[in-house]
Design a protein around this motif. Structure first.
Motif, PDB file in Angstrom:
ATOM      1  N   ARG A 125      30.451   5.732  10.758  1.00 59.70           N
ATOM      2  CA  ARG A 125      30.057   6.354   9.489  1.00 59.70           C
ATOM      3  C   ARG A 125      28.731   5.753   9.069  1.00 59.70           C
ATOM      4  O   ARG A 125      28.321   4.707   9.576  1.00 59.70           O
ATOM      5  CB  ARG A 125      31.122   6.199   8.423  1.00 59.70           C
ATOM      6  CG  ARG A 125      31.025   4.971   7.577  1.00 59.70           C
ATOM      7  CD  ARG A 125      31.911   5.044   6.339  1.00 59.70           C
ATOM      8  NE  ARG A 125      31.268   4.325   5.268  1.00 59.70           N
ATOM      9  CZ  ARG A 125      31.905   3.679   4.326  1.00 59.70           C
ATOM     10  NH1 ARG A 125      33.218   3.680   4.287  1.00 59.70           N
ATOM     11  NH2 ARG A 125      31.261   3.046   3.394  1.00 59.70           N
ATOM     12  N   ASP A 126      28.052   6.418   8.177  1.00 60.40           N
ATOM     13  CA  ASP A 126      26.837   5.850   7.608  1.00 60.40           C
ATOM     14  C   ASP A 126      27.221   4.936   6.454  1.00 60.40           C
ATOM     15  O   ASP A 126      28.080   5.281   5.638  1.00 60.40           O
ATOM     16  CB  ASP A 126      25.909   6.945   7.088  1.00 60.40           C
ATOM     17  CG  ASP A 126      25.148   7.644   8.202  1.00 60.40           C
ATOM     18  OD1 ASP A 126      25.320   7.254   9.375  1.00 60.40           O
ATOM     19  OD2 ASP A 126      24.388   8.571   7.898  1.00 60.40           O
ATOM     20  N   VAL A 127      26.597   3.779   6.404  1.00 58.88           N
ATOM     21  CA  VAL A 127      26.770   2.846   5.298  1.00 58.88           C
ATOM     22  C   VAL A 127      25.405   2.715   4.642  1.00 58.88           C
ATOM     23  O   VAL A 127      24.461   2.216   5.266  1.00 58.88           O
ATOM     24  CB  VAL A 127      27.289   1.475   5.783  1.00 58.88           C
ATOM     25  CG1 VAL A 127      27.323   0.473   4.628  1.00 58.88           C
ATOM     26  CG2 VAL A 127      28.667   1.615   6.419  1.00 58.88           C
ATOM     27  N   ASP A 128      25.290   3.217   3.453  1.00 58.02           N
ATOM     28  CA  ASP A 128      24.013   3.235   2.739  1.00 58.02           C
ATOM     29  C   ASP A 128      22.915   3.861   3.589  1.00 58.02           C
ATOM     30  O   ASP A 128      21.798   3.364   3.658  1.00 58.02           O
ATOM     31  CB  ASP A 128      23.606   1.827   2.291  1.00 58.02           C
ATOM     32  CG  ASP A 128      24.530   1.254   1.229  1.00 58.02           C
ATOM     33  OD1 ASP A 128      25.233   2.044   0.565  1.00 58.02           O
ATOM     34  OD2 ASP A 128      24.537   0.027   1.058  1.00 58.02           O
ATOM     35  N   GLY A 129      23.252   4.947   4.283  1.00 61.33           N
ATOM     36  CA  GLY A 129      22.287   5.674   5.088  1.00 61.33           C
ATOM     37  C   GLY A 129      22.042   5.118   6.475  1.00 61.33           C
ATOM     38  O   GLY A 129      21.216   5.632   7.220  1.00 61.33           O
ATOM     39  N   THR A 130      22.758   4.071   6.852  1.00 58.65           N
ATOM     40  CA  THR A 130      22.575   3.451   8.166  1.00 58.65           C
ATOM     41  C   THR A 130      23.773   3.743   9.051  1.00 58.65           C
ATOM     42  O   THR A 130      24.910   3.437   8.672  1.00 58.65           O
ATOM     43  CB  THR A 130      22.417   1.921   8.020  1.00 58.65           C
ATOM     44  OG1 THR A 130      21.286   1.649   7.197  1.00 58.65           O
ATOM     45  CG2 THR A 130      22.225   1.257   9.375  1.00 58.65           C
ATOM     46  N   PRO A 131      23.560   4.327  10.242  1.00 52.92           N
ATOM     47  CA  PRO A 131      24.678   4.556  11.164  1.00 52.92           C
ATOM     48  C   PRO A 131      25.357   3.223  11.497  1.00 52.92           C
ATOM     49  O   PRO A 131      24.690   2.254  11.874  1.00 52.92           O
ATOM     50  CB  PRO A 131      24.011   5.147  12.403  1.00 52.92           C
ATOM     51  CG  PRO A 131      22.708   5.692  11.913  1.00 52.92           C
ATOM     52  CD  PRO A 131      22.285   4.785  10.787  1.00 52.92           C
ATOM     53  N   THR A 132      26.669   3.197  11.341  1.00 57.93           N
ATOM     54  CA  THR A 132      27.435   1.959  11.486  1.00 57.93           C
ATOM     55  C   THR A 132      28.668   2.211  12.338  1.00 57.93           C
ATOM     56  O   THR A 132      29.262   3.279  12.271  1.00 57.93           O
ATOM     57  CB  THR A 132      27.846   1.435  10.092  1.00 57.93           C
ATOM     58  OG1 THR A 132      26.658   1.270   9.295  1.00 57.93           O
ATOM     59  CG2 THR A 132      28.584   0.114  10.176  1.00 57.93           C
TER      60      THR A 132
END
Length: 178
Positions: A125-132
């Motif tokens: 999922r994205d976390v604050d716009g970052t792929p994680t």
């Protein structure tokens, strides 16, 4: 911590393999400078503090371990937890297959667990716009001793597991495959 060491070793192996196939492992090299906000975001993920009932952190591993490392050719931010669980691996799998999607995580690859492991899940999922990437995996005696850490006695029975969120420090795409 062993979880971080395990992931760092896997990342090193993947980057080395990429270099051997003609891709430069140093291309796009980033360091950890400026990654503090991403580290904080990963360390605050609710899923890290949402284990199955009766799971407890081993002594010495009570808090989220979060940080950034840049010794593998790329910089990665991470946050992880270790848990001792008196139940079965199937209970851990069942818990995270429900809890992670409720928290916005999408299931990733499905493959047989590595040698000696009985728990192996991956979500994205994205976390604050970052792929994680979020992984849940068995903690074995070998995973601790190969990192030079003492094996916590709480993990000697039941199903010890680790949960870890990782992301490229520069925000580059990542998924369960690599």
């Amino acid at each position: 911590m062993p979880i971080r060491t395990r992931t760092a070793l896997l990342l090193t192996l993947a980057l080395t393999a990429g270099g051997l196939t003609g891709c430069s492992a140093l291309a796009g090299y980033e360091d950890c400078e400026g990654s503090e906000e991403r580290v904080r975001a990963l360390g605050a993920l609710a899923i890290l503090d949402n284990p199955p009932g009766k799971a407890t952190p081993p002594r010495g591993y009570e808090k989220v371990d979060a940080g950034c490392w840049d010794d593998s050719g790329d910089a990665w931010v991470y946050a992880n937890r270790a848990y001792a669980f008196p139940g079965t691996p199937e209970e851990v799998l069942r818990h995270y297959r429900t809890a992670a999607p409720r928290d916005g995580w999408r299931p990733g690859r499905t493959r047989p667990p590595a040698h000696g492991e009985t728990i192996d899940l991956c979500f994205t999922r994205d976390v604050d716009g970052t792929p994680t990437v979020l992984t849940v995996h068995s903690l074995t005696r070998e995973s601790f001793t190969s990192a030079g850490d003492a094996f916590p006695p709480e993990l000697a029975t039941g199903s010890g597991f680790g949960i870890e969120a990782t992301a490229d420090a520069a925000g580059a795409p990542t998924d369960c495959e690599g």
